[in-house]
Design an enzyme around this catalytic site. Sequence first.
Site, PDB file in Angstrom:
ATOM      1  N   GLN A  68     -20.351 -17.375 -10.272  1.00 17.34           N
ATOM      2  CA  GLN A  68     -21.748 -17.836 -10.290  1.00 17.34           C
ATOM      3  C   GLN A  68     -21.896 -18.941 -11.327  1.00 17.34           C
ATOM      4  OE1 GLN A  68     -24.731 -14.852 -11.202  1.00 17.34           O
ATOM      5  NE2 GLN A  68     -26.389 -16.115 -10.371  1.00 17.34           N
ATOM      6  N   VAL A  69     -22.273 -20.114 -10.883  1.00  9.83           N
ATOM      7  CA  VAL A  69     -22.450 -21.262 -11.775  1.00  9.83           C
ATOM      8  C   VAL A  69     -23.922 -21.391 -12.166  1.00  9.83           C
ATOM      9  CG1 VAL A  69     -22.252 -23.772 -11.947  1.00  9.83           C
ATOM     10  CG2 VAL A  69     -20.430 -22.448 -10.840  1.00  9.83           C
ATOM     11  N   HIS A 102     -28.915 -16.651  -5.755  1.00  8.58           N
ATOM     12  CA  HIS A 102     -28.944 -17.494  -4.553  1.00  8.58           C
ATOM     13  C   HIS A 102     -27.933 -16.993  -3.540  1.00  8.58           C
ATOM     14  CE1 HIS A 102     -26.226 -19.295  -7.552  1.00  8.58           C
ATOM     15  NE2 HIS A 102     -25.459 -19.648  -6.542  1.00  8.58           N
TER      16      HIS A 102
END
Length: 146
Positions: free
Chosen positions: A95-96, A101
């Site tokens: 997850q950046v 999302h």
Amino acid sequence: MTETDCIFCKIIAGELPSTKIYENDTTLAFMDIGPIAKGHVLVVPKKHREMITDTEPEILAGIMTVTKMVSQAQIDGMNADGVNITQANGAVAGQVVPHLHFHVIPRFKDDGVDFNWQAQNYSDNEEMIEFAEKIKKEFRQNDLKR
Ligand code: 5GP
Ligand code: ZN
């Protein structure tokens, strides 16, 4: 990261530009600027939540409904043959952007998209059951924690 410096919160607030696909009171769908495949869409809650485990079941239900709508629209509008839904929780999972999302990625026969999903093995059935028990013992009837 707080809502004030979250890029997706800024997109939701209209402070950063995005190419929107659909929105309702709780959920926004917009184009990913770095698509894994052309037509790649992100579906996000309008309230800032970081991971699936932080997010109320009602918000998740709304996200999944929009995720289904986007998937159907990619199939109908782009003639996609299928769709991948993927979602990362935590940096270790890739997850950046720390605002929940769901990636909705249209797929085509022989499109060459590669998720590099490499299956591993349990040493035996007992080992699989040990992992199952670690997960199962956390379940409580009617308790989703949030
Ligand atoms: P993650 O690696 O956190 O699961 O995915 C983050 C996604 O957000 C990436 O696919 C990336 O291309 C997308 N992204 C990052 N910044 C922006 C942005 O400013 N606008 C849009 N539309 N997508 C972004
Ligand atoms: Zn946010």
